[in-house]
Design a protein around this motif. Sequence first.
Motif, mmCIF file in Angstrom:
data_model
loop_
_atom_site.group_PDB
_atom_site.id
_atom_site.type_symbol
_atom_site.label_atom_id
_atom_site.label_comp_id
_atom_site.label_asym_id
_atom_site.label_seq_id
_atom_site.Cartn_x
_atom_site.Cartn_y
_atom_site.Cartn_z
ATOM 1 N N SER A 29 20.527 -9.470 -8.278
ATOM 2 C CA SER A 29 21.237 -8.778 -7.254
ATOM 3 C C SER A 29 20.102 -8.636 -6.058
ATOM 4 C CB SER A 29 21.533 -7.085 -7.677
ATOM 5 O OG SER A 29 22.285 -7.302 -8.709
ATOM 6 N N THR A 30 20.948 -8.606 -4.874
ATOM 7 C CA THR A 30 20.150 -8.359 -3.559
ATOM 8 C C THR A 30 20.825 -7.252 -2.955
ATOM 9 O OG1 THR A 30 21.315 -10.041 -2.642
ATOM 10 C CG2 THR A 30 19.388 -10.777 -3.249
ATOM 11 N N LEU A 31 21.668 -7.381 -1.695
ATOM 12 C CA LEU A 31 22.249 -6.287 -1.078
ATOM 13 C C LEU A 31 23.276 -5.366 -2.181
ATOM 14 C CD1 LEU A 31 21.530 -5.385 1.592
ATOM 15 C CD2 LEU A 31 23.584 -6.740 2.494
ATOM 16 N N LEU A 32 23.986 -6.370 -2.686
ATOM 17 C CA LEU A 32 24.885 -5.806 -3.635
ATOM 18 C C LEU A 32 24.825 -6.275 -5.233
ATOM 19 C CD1 LEU A 32 28.127 -6.601 -1.609
ATOM 20 C CD2 LEU A 32 27.101 -4.285 -2.069
ATOM 21 N N PRO A 33 25.255 -5.383 -6.185
ATOM 22 C CA PRO A 33 24.957 -5.672 -7.441
ATOM 23 C C PRO A 33 25.741 -6.961 -7.924
ATOM 24 C CG PRO A 33 26.124 -3.601 -7.231
ATOM 25 C CD PRO A 33 25.658 -4.049 -5.969
ATOM 26 N N VAL A 34 25.258 -7.851 -8.543
ATOM 27 C CA VAL A 34 25.911 -8.962 -9.107
ATOM 28 C C VAL A 34 25.422 -9.034 -10.354
ATOM 29 C CG1 VAL A 34 26.194 -10.211 -6.986
ATOM 30 C CG2 VAL A 34 24.137 -10.571 -8.228
ATOM 31 N N SER A 35 26.331 -9.857 -11.442
ATOM 32 C CA SER A 35 25.981 -10.165 -12.679
ATOM 33 C C SER A 35 24.961 -11.218 -12.797
ATOM 34 C CB SER A 35 27.221 -10.289 -13.430
ATOM 35 O OG SER A 35 28.148 -10.984 -12.892
ATOM 36 N N GLY A 36 24.531 -11.715 -13.862
ATOM 37 C CA GLY A 36 23.501 -12.649 -14.025
ATOM 38 C C GLY A 36 22.263 -12.181 -14.784
ATOM 39 N N TRP A 37 21.479 -13.214 -15.182
ATOM 40 C CA TRP A 37 20.233 -12.587 -15.928
ATOM 41 C C TRP A 37 19.197 -13.485 -15.542
ATOM 42 C CZ3 TRP A 37 19.030 -9.231 -19.336
ATOM 43 C CH2 TRP A 37 17.948 -9.358 -20.316
#
Lengths: 368, 309
Positions: B55-63
């Motif tokens: 995540s950077t500006l907004l939360p995103v999924s991923g690992w």
Amino acid sequence: MAALTIRDVYKRFHSVEVLKGIDLEMDSGDFTVLVGPSGCGKSTLLNIIAGLERQSSGNIEIGGRIVDNIAPRDRDIAMVFQSYALYPSMTVRQNITFGMECRNVPRVQRDEAVGRVAKLLQIEALLDRKPGQLSGGQRQRVAMGRALVRDPLLFLFDEPLSNLDAQLRAEMRIEIKLLHQRLGSTIVYVTHDQIEAMTLATRIAVMRQGVVQQFADPETVYNRPANLFVARFMGAPPMNTLAARLEATRGRTVAVIGYGEAAIRFPVPPEAEGWNGRDVVLGIRPECIAEPTRHFSDLPGAVTTIVASVEMVEPTGAETIVVLRLGDERALGRVSPDVRHRLSETAQFAVDTRKISLFDPASGDRIT
Amino acid sequence: MTHAVPAAVQLSRQGTLSALRRLPEYLTIWVPLLLSAGHLVSFALWTIWVSFTPSTLLPVSGWVGLRNYTSVMATRNWTIAFDNLLLFGSGFVLLSLLIGLVLAILLDQRIRGENVLRSIFLYPMAVSFVVTGTVWSWLLNPGLGIQKLVNGLGWTAFRFDWLIDRDMAIWTIVIAAVWQSSGFAMALFLAGLRSVDADLVKAAQIDGAGPIRLYRRVILPTLWPITVTVVVIQLQFAITTFDLVRALTGGGPGIATLLPALVVYDFMFQRGLLARGAAAAVLMLLTLLAVLLPYAAWQYAQRRKAARA
């Protein structure tokens, strides 16, 4: 030699007078018990002797030296507290030697002293434990050890047995008495328990509201109480105190309780003659009233047999307490447990009249 | 048998009644507990999850595994913030402990006006950290506060400019924090001193202990549990300090007074690096746990010991 002299000591907290002119003198080797109800000033007096509190006026002399301006540590005293006041962070050994540590006694001497006291009190196995790991009785022993190790002129005990259960208290009482007999130390012991006072003391000072009521050996305090307060305070169950009047009958002085047919008459000592025709308070210990077969004395006239109705019986096992009606008043007697009285029955009782005390009803002071 | 039925009915009715009567208790305990636990736990879990995402500006999924952690720990900001935390934490805890203890011992000498003094010493606790920080930023400002005052009194050579000194600025935060919370330490110590058995002091007097030995050997050892409690409370405050620094130095001069919480804030809301900020926040949480878990274990052991005794 006077080990402790208390001369005209007063203590005031603001406007409240806690001690009102205490004068006491104790010889070396005396076991003096200060006894009285709570608030009578006995603990304050002990603190003043120790130097933990300062009297408002008067002097304290320990071993012939006036100690009014001497700090507790230099008064050559040791004290045992009700809460034991063992230092919780130190081991038993450190607790006992803390005083010597403060006085820079060399280690060899300290160890020797600890060994001696631990052996005396049988606490050798506990020396390296902390107070938190000890039982009440063990703490009590350690507290005494801390006092004994000093070998002071004067031991002060502030209700040391109050936190123990009844059985342990009786055991420690015996041990304290044995220690006193063995070491011959001078002890001032504060308690509110009159049994402790009677069993331990060589001298008892009964206190009430900052005044010493009587200062004498236990037998005198018990058998010839100086006033009604002492009479009622010492002894359990307490002394019977009954309204009576003195009359002259056939040239002898008798105390009469009740009127007419039901009146009961007791012979009293001739010294009370001056009170003939006047009201008095007659004091008689419950153990002086017993079943008619009880043999009190061979002296003629020492025992009077009376008839009284039984209001209540309290069997205690070893003896039975009976509540009697004497005239208009109740009195306690102590009869053998083999005697079984029925309630409300009228029965005969033997009364040992040698130990009757007479008091002035107005002042409460002893007449004879 | 005919009697048994009504009795049973009566019993169950009593059961319902007593449950109804206890309803307010349940409401007052469970609702706030669930709400706060929900907030705390759910956001903590969410933050932990975010810290493993790109995540950077907004939360995103991923690992991305531990990548956020390694990069946070590699930044200069973070190492400075952690060094500062060590300095600030130890300085602040030790000083407030010491000052609190000394104040408590002095107050315990049965002095006059104790209530007034106690309130005065405790009062900074009631002030918010932002206010404390702002006031101390004025007091410590060389052109405005203490230095100006002393200069004005004639000692023109007097310098007290820690606030703008890179090496000393962290101590200004220590000063303000100590001012704020020594009163708290004092209150706890005073309660501990008051619970010391008066007979202990008397016994020590008869044993001949002077005041220093009395405190060192007899009284202070009984204050151990309170000391541990004070240290833990102060430490967890030190680790989470944010508003005080924000108001007093803003992390400056430069980045000289950064603390972990400021780094978290910086990553999350100023640089828009949500995952890095979350990783920094989780690192803070771990630091806290490093303090709190041993404390909980110690308390558990104490309780076991007390139960056995």
